[in-house]
Scaffold this active site. Structure first.
Site, PDB file in Angstrom:
ATOM      1  N   GLU A  46      -5.416   0.415  -1.925  1.00  0.00           N
ATOM      2  CA  GLU A  46      -6.105   1.447  -2.513  1.00  0.00           C
ATOM      3  C   GLU A  46      -5.748   1.734  -3.990  1.00  0.00           C
ATOM      4  O   GLU A  46      -6.460   1.973  -5.051  1.00  0.00           O
ATOM      5  CB  GLU A  46      -5.980   2.778  -1.801  1.00  0.00           C
ATOM      6  N   PRO A  79       2.323 -12.108   4.232  1.00  0.00           N
ATOM      7  CA  PRO A  79       2.174 -10.912   5.173  1.00  0.00           C
ATOM      8  C   PRO A  79       1.861  -9.722   4.615  1.00  0.00           C
ATOM      9  O   PRO A  79       2.395  -9.539   3.455  1.00  0.00           O
ATOM     10  CB  PRO A  79       3.707 -10.948   5.947  1.00  0.00           C
ATOM     11  N   ARG A  80       1.218  -8.853   5.180  1.00  0.00           N
ATOM     12  CA  ARG A  80       0.727  -7.472   4.684  1.00  0.00           C
ATOM     13  C   ARG A  80       1.806  -6.462   4.528  1.00  0.00           C
ATOM     14  O   ARG A  80       1.931  -5.785   3.250  1.00  0.00           O
ATOM     15  CB  ARG A  80      -0.160  -6.626   5.763  1.00  0.00           C
ATOM     16  N   GLY A 102       3.588  -7.144  -4.773  1.00  0.00           N
ATOM     17  CA  GLY A 102       2.944  -6.989  -6.226  1.00  0.00           C
ATOM     18  C   GLY A 102       2.509  -8.337  -6.777  1.00  0.00           C
ATOM     19  O   GLY A 102       1.813  -8.463  -7.973  1.00  0.00           O
ATOM     20  N   GLU A 103       2.401  -9.319  -5.956  1.00  0.00           N
ATOM     21  CA  GLU A 103       2.169 -10.940  -6.364  1.00  0.00           C
ATOM     22  C   GLU A 103       0.794 -11.421  -5.870  1.00  0.00           C
ATOM     23  O   GLU A 103       0.710 -12.431  -5.999  1.00  0.00           O
ATOM     24  CB  GLU A 103       3.300 -11.727  -6.316  1.00  0.00           C
ATOM     25  N   ASN A 127      -9.286  -6.334   1.733  1.00  0.00           N
ATOM     26  CA  ASN A 127     -10.158  -6.374   0.898  1.00  0.00           C
ATOM     27  C   ASN A 127     -10.304  -7.761   0.440  1.00  0.00           C
ATOM     28  O   ASN A 127      -9.418  -8.454   0.080  1.00  0.00           O
ATOM     29  CB  ASN A 127      -9.321  -5.558  -0.653  1.00  0.00           C
ATOM     30  N   LEU A 148     -12.650  -8.497  -2.038  1.00  0.00           N
ATOM     31  CA  LEU A 148     -12.625  -8.426  -3.761  1.00  0.00           C
ATOM     32  C   LEU A 148     -11.972  -9.293  -4.690  1.00  0.00           C
ATOM     33  O   LEU A 148     -12.237  -9.566  -5.790  1.00  0.00           O
ATOM     34  CB  LEU A 148     -13.237  -7.115  -3.974  1.00  0.00           C
ATOM     35  N   GLU A 149     -10.512  -9.083  -4.125  1.00  0.00           N
ATOM     36  CA  GLU A 149      -9.243  -9.741  -4.900  1.00  0.00           C
ATOM     37  C   GLU A 149      -9.850 -11.263  -4.870  1.00  0.00           C
ATOM     38  O   GLU A 149      -9.692 -11.880  -6.224  1.00  0.00           O
ATOM     39  CB  GLU A 149      -8.126  -9.392  -4.516  1.00  0.00           C
TER      40      GLU A 149
END
Length: 428
Positions: free
Chosen positions: A59, A269-270, A317-318, A342, A344-345
Site C-alpha cells: 500500500e 519472502p514477504r 525495500g529492494e 501486487n 503491477l510492479e
C-alpha cells in the site's frame, strides 16, 4: 450491545495482552522497541494538513506517487504519512528522505486502533483531511475522525467477495461506521457494494496502483547488478512468498533446472521475520541438490554471486530492483489462500508474470490482465512446466511482458481524481 460497542469493550479487556504481544513483536524486529510508544499515540508530533495512511509495503508503494504529487503541488503544507508495518515504514523512509529531512513530510506509525490512543493522536495531528489506502476499516480511527469532524476518505477502495459477505452480516454496524466516510472505489462493482453497505458518498476512481512510479535510484542500482550479469542466465524471481510457497517454488525450480541449467532463482519472502526460516529451508535444498546460494544481506549489492543458483533477498525495500533485473516474475500469496499480491510492479518493467490460483484479493486487476493475455495463471503442479516454456521461448517472454506493460498504461489516471476530490478541503 452493538458490534461497535463490543469492539470498544474488547479493546479494554484485551489491552494488557495486546501491549505484551506488541512489545514482544517490536522487540524481535530489527528496529527494536524504540517506536513502541507510537503504537499507543504517545509520539510528539505537530499538526498537519493531510494524513495519509497505508498499512504495509504494498500500500505504501501504491500511494507513493500520490504523496509525491501532493508534496510537489502543496509545498507549504505538511503531510503526515503513517504505516502499520516495519516494511511499510522502512519504504516511506527510503522513498521520502529529502521531504522528511525538510519537515514537509512527517512519518510515524499509526497507533493501534484503541479508542483513547486514536483520540489523543488525532487531537495532536488535527488534519484537514484523512486518506486511508484501500479498504482498511479501523472502527475507532473512523469514529474518532467523525467525532473530531475530520473528513475521511478511503481511496482506491475495494471489497473482496469474502469481505463483502462478512460485512453484510453486520450491515447495521458497518452502515453506522461508514455512513459519513467518503469512498473512492476501484470499480463500479465496488461502488455498488459500498452503497449497499450504507456509504452515502461512493465514486469510482480506478486503482491507484496503476499510477506506479519508480525512483531513479532503482535504475542506478540496476546498473550495478547488470555489470556482472551472466549473458546466458535466465533469472526467475519469486517475490512476496509466504509459508509453504517457498517449497512450491523450490520444487518447480528443481524440476526446471534439471533441463535448463541456465535458470537462476531469486527468492524474496514477504515478511522479514521469516527471512531466517527461509534461509534454513534453502540450506536443506542446497545440501540435497548441490545448489549454490548468495544472500543479499551478507554484503554489498555488487557482492551477489552472479553464478549462484539461488539469490535470497533478505532485505527491505529492494523488490522493485530485483523485479527490474529478473527475466520472469512470479508473485506470491497466490499459491496459498492469501489472495495474491501486487502484479503491477513487475508489469511496470515489462516482465512476464506467473501467478497461482489464489488471486481473490486482486480480482479486478487480475481480470484485466487475463482479458489482455498479459499474465499466466497456473496450479502449483504446472509451475515448472510454465517456467521451462518461458525460459526456452524468448518471444513468449517478450510478448507477455509487453502485454503486461500495455495493460498497466491503459488504466492509469486515478491520482488525478483523488487530488481533484480533496483539493477544496486542503485549501480551505
Amino acid at each position: 450491545m452493538t458490534i461497535l460497542t463490543l469492539y470498544r469493550v474488547l479493546w479494554w479487556v484485551l489491552l494488557p495482552g495486546i501491549i505484551a504481544m506488541r512489545f514482544f513483536r517490536d522487540w524481535r524486529s530489527p528496529l527494536g522497541i524504540r517506536h513502541f510508544s507510537q503504537r499507543f499515540g504517545f509520539q510528539k508530533i505537530a499538526s498537519v494538513e493531510i494524513l495519509i495512511h497505508a498499512v504495509s509495503l504494498g500500500e505504501v508503494r501504491a500511494v507513493t506517487p500520490l504523496v509525491k504529487r501532493l508534496l510537489a503541488e502543496n509545498p507549504t503544507q505538511k503531510i503526515l504519512f503513517t504505516a502499520t508495518t516495519l516494511t511499510g515504514s522502512d519504504q516511506i523512509q527510503r522513498s521520502f528522505k529529502d521531504a522528511l529531512e525538510s519537515g514537509q513530510l512527517i512519518h510515524t506509525y499509526l497507533p493501534l486502533d484503541f479508542g483513547p490512543s486514536m483520540a489523543l493522536f488525532l487531537k495532536k495531528v488535527a488534519p484537514k483531511v484523512i486518506l486511508i489506502m484501500e479498504t482498511e476499516i479501523w472502527p475507532n480511527f473512523i469514529l474518532q475522525a467523525k467525532k473530531q469532524h475530520i473528513p475521511l476518505y478511503i481511496i482506491s477502495a475495494c471489497l473482496s467477495d469474502r469481505s463483502y459477505r462478512r460485512y453484510q452480516k453486520i450491515q447495521k454496524s458497518i452502515h453506522l461506521l461508514l455512513s459519513d466516510v467518503a469512498v473512492l472505489a476501484q470499480t463500479d462493482e465496488d461502488v455498488l457494494r459500498f452503497e449497499v453497505l450504507g456509504v452515502k458518498s461512493a465514486k469510482r476512481m480506478g486503482n491507484i496502483k496503476y499510477d506506479l512510479t519508480v525512483p531513479e535510484i532503482v535504475f542506478q542500482r540496476l546498473a550495478i547488478l547488470n555489470q556482472d550479469r551472466q549473458e546466458d542466465a535466465i533469472y526467475w524471481i519469486a517475490a512476496s512468498t509466504h509459508e509453504e510457497e517457498e517449497e512450491i517454488i523450490m520444487e518447480a525450480f528443481i524440476r526446471a533446472k534439471r533441463r535448463l541449467p541456465q535458470l537462476r532463482l531469486i527468492l524474496a519472502p514477504r515478511h522479514p521475520e521469516r527471512f531466517q526460516e527461509v534461509k534454513l529451508l534453502l540450506d536443506e535444498y542446497i545440501d540435497a541438490h548441490d545448489f549454490s546460494l548468495s544472500i543479499r544481506s551478507e554484503g554489498e549489492l555488487s557482492d551477489l554471486n552472479p553464478e549462484a543458483d539461488i539469490w535470497l533477498v533478505d532485505t527491505l525495500g529492494e523488490l522493485l530492483l530485483f523485479y527490474a533485473f529478473a527475466d520472469i516474475a512470479t508473485v506470491g500469496g497466490s499459491f496459498v489462500p492469501i489472495g495474491g499480491h501486487n502484479i503491477l510492479e513487475p508489469a511496470y518493467f515489462s516482465k512476464p508474470i506467473i501467478v497461482g490460483p489464489h488471486m481473490a484479493e486482486n480480482r479486478e486487476i487480475m481480470q484485466q490482465f487475463l482479458d489482455n493475455s498479459a499474465i499466466l495463471q497456473v496450479e502449483s503442479d504446472q509451475l515448472s512446466i510454465m517456467i521451462k516454456s518461458l525460459v526456452i521461448d524468448e518471444d513468449q517472454r517478450i510478448a507477455l511482458g509487453q502485454a503486461a506493460e500495455r495493460t498497466m498504461a491503459e488504466n492509469q489516471g486515478a491520482i488525478d481524481i483523488v487530488i481533484k476530490e480533496i483539493s477544496p478541503l486542503i485549501h480551505a
